[in-house]
Design a protein around this motif. Structure first.
Motif, PDB file in Angstrom:
ATOM      1  N   ASN A  35     -13.363   2.483 -16.897  1.00 41.70           N
ATOM      2  CA  ASN A  35     -14.368   1.906 -17.533  1.00 41.70           C
ATOM      3  C   ASN A  35     -14.004   0.211 -16.965  1.00 41.70           C
ATOM      4  O   ASN A  35     -13.094  -0.330 -16.898  1.00 41.70           O
ATOM      5  CB  ASN A  35     -14.085   1.532 -19.084  1.00 41.70           C
ATOM      6  N   CYS A  36     -15.175  -0.237 -16.660  1.00 42.15           N
ATOM      7  CA  CYS A  36     -15.221  -1.473 -16.024  1.00 42.15           C
ATOM      8  C   CYS A  36     -16.399  -2.525 -16.645  1.00 42.15           C
ATOM      9  O   CYS A  36     -17.193  -2.010 -17.327  1.00 42.15           O
ATOM     10  CB  CYS A  36     -15.774  -1.455 -14.617  1.00 42.15           C
ATOM     11  N   THR A  37     -16.071  -3.797 -16.801  1.00 42.90           N
ATOM     12  CA  THR A  37     -16.844  -4.857 -17.092  1.00 42.90           C
ATOM     13  C   THR A  37     -17.750  -5.331 -15.861  1.00 42.90           C
ATOM     14  O   THR A  37     -17.121  -5.098 -14.813  1.00 42.90           O
ATOM     15  CB  THR A  37     -16.257  -5.869 -17.743  1.00 42.90           C
ATOM     16  N   HIS A  38     -18.978  -5.805 -16.082  1.00 41.12           N
ATOM     17  CA  HIS A  38     -19.358  -6.307 -14.878  1.00 41.12           C
ATOM     18  C   HIS A  38     -18.830  -7.397 -14.161  1.00 41.12           C
ATOM     19  O   HIS A  38     -18.595  -7.411 -12.900  1.00 41.12           O
ATOM     20  CB  HIS A  38     -21.098  -6.987 -15.056  1.00 41.12           C
ATOM     21  N   GLU A  39     -17.965  -8.230 -14.708  1.00 39.57           N
ATOM     22  CA  GLU A  39     -17.240  -9.254 -14.032  1.00 39.57           C
ATOM     23  C   GLU A  39     -16.101  -8.515 -13.257  1.00 39.57           C
ATOM     24  O   GLU A  39     -15.781  -8.998 -11.985  1.00 39.57           O
ATOM     25  CB  GLU A  39     -16.517  -9.938 -14.877  1.00 39.57           C
ATOM     26  N   SER A  40     -15.534  -7.404 -13.789  1.00 43.56           N
ATOM     27  CA  SER A  40     -14.264  -6.722 -12.882  1.00 43.56           C
ATOM     28  C   SER A  40     -15.050  -6.111 -11.797  1.00 43.56           C
ATOM     29  O   SER A  40     -13.943  -5.599 -10.736  1.00 43.56           O
ATOM     30  CB  SER A  40     -13.619  -5.703 -13.933  1.00 43.56           C
ATOM     31  N   LEU A  41     -16.325  -6.139 -11.664  1.00 49.90           N
ATOM     32  CA  LEU A  41     -16.577  -5.280 -10.194  1.00 49.90           C
ATOM     33  C   LEU A  41     -16.374  -5.940  -8.899  1.00 49.90           C
ATOM     34  O   LEU A  41     -16.385  -5.629  -7.857  1.00 49.90           O
ATOM     35  CB  LEU A  41     -18.246  -5.006 -10.539  1.00 49.90           C
ATOM     36  N   VAL A  42     -16.353  -7.329  -9.156  1.00 47.98           N
ATOM     37  CA  VAL A  42     -16.007  -8.268  -8.043  1.00 47.98           C
ATOM     38  C   VAL A  42     -14.754  -8.607  -8.034  1.00 47.98           C
ATOM     39  O   VAL A  42     -14.092  -9.574  -7.299  1.00 47.98           O
ATOM     40  CB  VAL A  42     -17.204  -9.491  -8.161  1.00 47.98           C
ATOM     41  N   GLY A  43     -13.799  -7.989  -8.801  1.00 49.40           N
ATOM     42  CA  GLY A  43     -12.306  -8.363  -8.859  1.00 49.40           C
ATOM     43  C   GLY A  43     -11.588  -7.782  -7.700  1.00 49.40           C
ATOM     44  O   GLY A  43     -11.939  -6.781  -7.035  1.00 49.40           O
ATOM     45  N   ARG A  44     -10.660  -8.833  -7.182  1.00 53.73           N
ATOM     46  CA  ARG A  44      -9.925  -8.442  -5.951  1.00 53.73           C
ATOM     47  C   ARG A  44      -8.767  -7.192  -6.269  1.00 53.73           C
ATOM     48  O   ARG A  44      -8.515  -6.637  -5.136  1.00 53.73           O
ATOM     49  CB  ARG A  44      -9.059  -9.822  -5.390  1.00 53.73           C
ATOM     50  N   HIS A  45      -8.574  -6.717  -7.429  1.00 50.85           N
ATOM     51  CA  HIS A  45      -7.854  -5.736  -7.765  1.00 50.85           C
ATOM     52  C   HIS A  45      -8.352  -4.453  -7.246  1.00 50.85           C
ATOM     53  O   HIS A  45      -7.366  -3.501  -6.730  1.00 50.85           O
ATOM     54  CB  HIS A  45      -7.441  -5.493  -9.333  1.00 50.85           C
ATOM     55  N   LEU A  46      -9.671  -4.281  -7.082  1.00 54.54           N
ATOM     56  CA  LEU A  46     -10.366  -3.196  -6.370  1.00 54.54           C
ATOM     57  C   LEU A  46      -9.890  -2.926  -4.882  1.00 54.54           C
ATOM     58  O   LEU A  46     -10.012  -1.774  -4.317  1.00 54.54           O
ATOM     59  CB  LEU A  46     -11.499  -3.036  -6.488  1.00 54.54           C
ATOM     60  N   GLU A  47      -9.378  -3.913  -4.253  1.00 55.29           N
ATOM     61  CA  GLU A  47      -8.782  -3.815  -2.960  1.00 55.29           C
ATOM     62  C   GLU A  47      -7.769  -3.046  -2.687  1.00 55.29           C
ATOM     63  O   GLU A  47      -7.481  -2.595  -1.634  1.00 55.29           O
ATOM     64  CB  GLU A  47      -8.755  -5.237  -2.230  1.00 55.29           C
ATOM     65  N   LEU A  48      -6.849  -2.913  -3.656  1.00 56.80           N
ATOM     66  CA  LEU A  48      -5.673  -2.352  -3.697  1.00 56.80           C
ATOM     67  C   LEU A  48      -5.628  -0.697  -3.899  1.00 56.80           C
ATOM     68  O   LEU A  48      -4.492  -0.055  -3.586  1.00 56.80           O
ATOM     69  CB  LEU A  48      -4.605  -2.741  -4.981  1.00 56.80           C
ATOM     70  N   ILE A  49      -6.816  -0.069  -4.176  1.00 63.26           N
ATOM     71  CA  ILE A  49      -6.896   1.473  -4.440  1.00 63.26           C
ATOM     72  C   ILE A  49      -7.763   1.810  -3.363  1.00 63.26           C
ATOM     73  O   ILE A  49      -8.608   1.170  -2.747  1.00 63.26           O
ATOM     74  CB  ILE A  49      -7.537   1.682  -5.883  1.00 63.26           C
ATOM     75  N   SER A  65       1.810   5.705  -4.564  1.00 64.30           N
ATOM     76  CA  SER A  65       0.901   6.324  -5.843  1.00 64.30           C
ATOM     77  C   SER A  65      -0.227   7.013  -5.045  1.00 64.30           C
ATOM     78  O   SER A  65      -0.900   6.349  -4.047  1.00 64.30           O
ATOM     79  CB  SER A  65       0.544   5.357  -6.853  1.00 64.30           C
ATOM     80  N   SER A  66      -0.893   8.012  -5.614  1.00 61.06           N
ATOM     81  CA  SER A  66      -2.024   8.675  -5.158  1.00 61.06           C
ATOM     82  C   SER A  66      -3.333   7.756  -5.112  1.00 61.06           C
ATOM     83  O   SER A  66      -4.159   7.897  -4.126  1.00 61.06           O
ATOM     84  CB  SER A  66      -2.389   9.801  -6.048  1.00 61.06           C
ATOM     85  N   GLY A  67      -3.364   6.722  -5.881  1.00 60.02           N
ATOM     86  CA  GLY A  67      -4.339   5.807  -5.879  1.00 60.02           C
ATOM     87  C   GLY A  67      -4.471   4.992  -4.747  1.00 60.02           C
ATOM     88  O   GLY A  67      -5.564   4.381  -4.260  1.00 60.02           O
ATOM     89  N   PHE A  68      -3.362   4.852  -3.841  1.00 62.98           N
ATOM     90  CA  PHE A  68      -3.555   4.062  -2.522  1.00 62.98           C
ATOM     91  C   PHE A  68      -3.835   4.940  -1.577  1.00 62.98           C
ATOM     92  O   PHE A  68      -4.265   4.264  -0.829  1.00 62.98           O
ATOM     93  CB  PHE A  68      -1.680   3.400  -2.402  1.00 62.98           C
ATOM     94  N   GLY A  69      -3.693   6.196  -1.824  1.00 66.87           N
ATOM     95  CA  GLY A  69      -4.444   6.887  -0.763  1.00 66.87           C
ATOM     96  C   GLY A  69      -3.926   7.126   0.740  1.00 66.87           C
ATOM     97  O   GLY A  69      -4.412   7.787   1.636  1.00 66.87           O
ATOM     98  N   LEU A  70      -2.457   7.039   0.620  1.00 68.68           N
ATOM     99  CA  LEU A  70      -1.565   7.273   1.969  1.00 68.68           C
ATOM    100  C   LEU A  70      -1.381   8.493   2.007  1.00 68.68           C
ATOM    101  O   LEU A  70      -1.055   9.299   1.128  1.00 68.68           O
ATOM    102  CB  LEU A  70      -0.678   6.580   1.947  1.00 68.68           C
TER     103      LEU A  70
END
Length: 429
Positions: free
Chosen positions: A85-99, A266-271
């Motif tokens: 679940n996301c807030t609209h603010e978190s959609l531009v968060g740089r944390h999404l670059e990590l997955i 972790s599988s979220g990193f996708g390697l």
């Protein structure tokens, strides 16, 4: 899910899960999303460390970060798709670059029935950018309102909340969604066989709700580096330090290196391959993502001051094993010797069996053999290191002789390792 990776239990109250006394635990709830054959398609994750009313961009980032870094998405999702679940603010968060985008579905709420058209249109570029980066987006049935027509092309999933509309509206909603989007439909909050059968008859293929499975919680013990150490890492990254310099810092703090290896594998990193060395982890992650990871780790870590005694002992072990191995083994094997030393106390740092701790991080088989079975090339070095700590003269003499190392060589290396660890403490003050 493996019982050795995490424990799943009936969902506790939010208050119990958020107990400050459990601050060393990551507590994340998950609920299965099943296909029409009752096989698990994915899991929706919920952060049980914060109240639902406190859902913010920061808590979104913390949930995803904790899932990958501490609980591990293998434990949370068994490598299935994870819905966040996301807030609209978190959609531009740089944390999404990590997955890896293919691993995660972002559940995006609508702005509300009374939102202005300008507000709705303002989010369109953000949704488009996420889709272009490979993320899939889920909306609830409110996206089928006329005002949100422009959002529908970005929908990979539309979740139909069976508690939010009358049963007779199910068919027109399904038909409208299919006519105006290519999204897969998910019937959620399914609580009875009748509800399931109604939606299945309409061709819905994905289901979520108490009739299938109650939410469970995944708990994982955490070890978090001191904020001073993380700040050192951030400063090195900001000045674009050499990989060797960053690697040295990782070697100084076993909790920092353990968390990095667990996160990047972790599988979220996708390697598709496991990363087993600090240098490889830094090179694969890159400075930009390493900075983001360190910044998020900083926000979730407590300011514990100097490293605890067990951490210092682990660093001494690692350095001593590295120095001893340098007398007999190639440089790459010396790096692995260091890993054996620092990770030999993971069970003490985590408060869980060593086997369980090692299952959360990728390590070379030779390292695992030494730690778990006392076998392989590193086993005698670890035994000698422990003999140095305990003052066991018989074990010291036996292992030093087996390695063809003199008392002078071992004692000198031990003094160097102790001095090195002491210098690290002084740097962290």
């Amino acid at each position: 899910m493996s019982d050795t990776q995490a424990s799943a239990s009936p969902l506790p109250s939010t208050e119990a899960a958020a107990d400050p006394a459990a601050s060393d635990l990551v507590v994340i709830a998950r609920q299965a999303i099943l296909d029409d054959k009752r096989a698990v398609y994915g899991y929706e994750l919920f952060d049980r460390s914060v109240a639902a009313s406190s859902h913010t961009a920061a808590s979104d980032a913390a949930l995803l970060f904790n899932a990958l870094s501490f609980a591990g998405s293998e434990a949370l999702g068994d490598r299935k798709t994870v819905f966040i679940n996301c807030t609209h603010e978190s959609l531009v968060g740089r944390h999404l670059e990590l997955i890896h985008p293919e691993r995660v579905v972002l559940e995006v709420p609508i702005l509300g029935a009374n939102a202005e058209p300008e507000q709705i249109e303002r989010l369109l570029p953000i949704l488009g950018d996420l889709r272009a980066r490979g993320f899939r987006i889920a909306f609830n049935q409110d996206v089928l309102r006329r005002a949100y027509t422009s959002w529908l092309p970005h929908a990979s999933f539309i979740k139909l909340d069976l508690q939010a509309f009358k049963p007779e509206l199910a068919e027109p909603l399904v038909k409208f969604a299919r006519a105006h989007s290519e999204a897969r439909l998910v019937a959620e909050k399914v609580e009875t066989a009748e509800q399931y059968e109604r939606m299945a008859a309409l061709g819905v293929k994905l289901f979520q709700g108490y009739w299938f499975a109650q939410p469970t919680v995944v708990k994982a013990q955490t070890i978090r580096p001191s904020q001073a150490t993380i700040l050192q890492l951030i400063n090195l990254v900001r000045k674009q330090a050499a990989v060797t310099e960053i690697e040295e810092l990782l070697k100084k703090d076993p909790t920092l290196s353990f968390n990095l290896l667990r996160f990047i594998n972790s599988s979220g990193f996708g390697l598709s391959v496991e990363i087993t060395s600090f240098r490889h982890a830094v090179m694969i992650l890159g400075l930009k993502k390493l900075f983001r990871w360190a910044a998020l780790l900083l926000t979730t870590s407590r300011n514990t001051g100097s490293p605890p005694a067990v951490g210092q002992t682990a660093v001494v072990r690692g350095r001593l094993m590295e120095l001893l191995a340098a007398e007999l083994l190639p440089p790459d094997e010396c790096d692995n010797a260091f890993v054996v030393g620092v990770f030999s106390l993971l069970d003490v740092m985590l408060g869980i069996p060593l086997q369980q701790a090692l299952e959360t991080v990728a390590l070379p088989q030779s390292v695992v053999d030494a730690l778990m079975h006392g076998t392989g090339v590193f086993a005698p070095f670890l035994e000698l290191t422990r003999a140095c700590e305990s003052g066991d003269d018989a074990a010291f003499a036996r292992t030093a002789e087996a390695l063809h190392l003199s008392n002078r060589q071992v004692n000198w290396a031990h003094l160097q390792a102790l001095a090195w660890a002491e210098s690290l403490l002084e740097q962290g003050d």
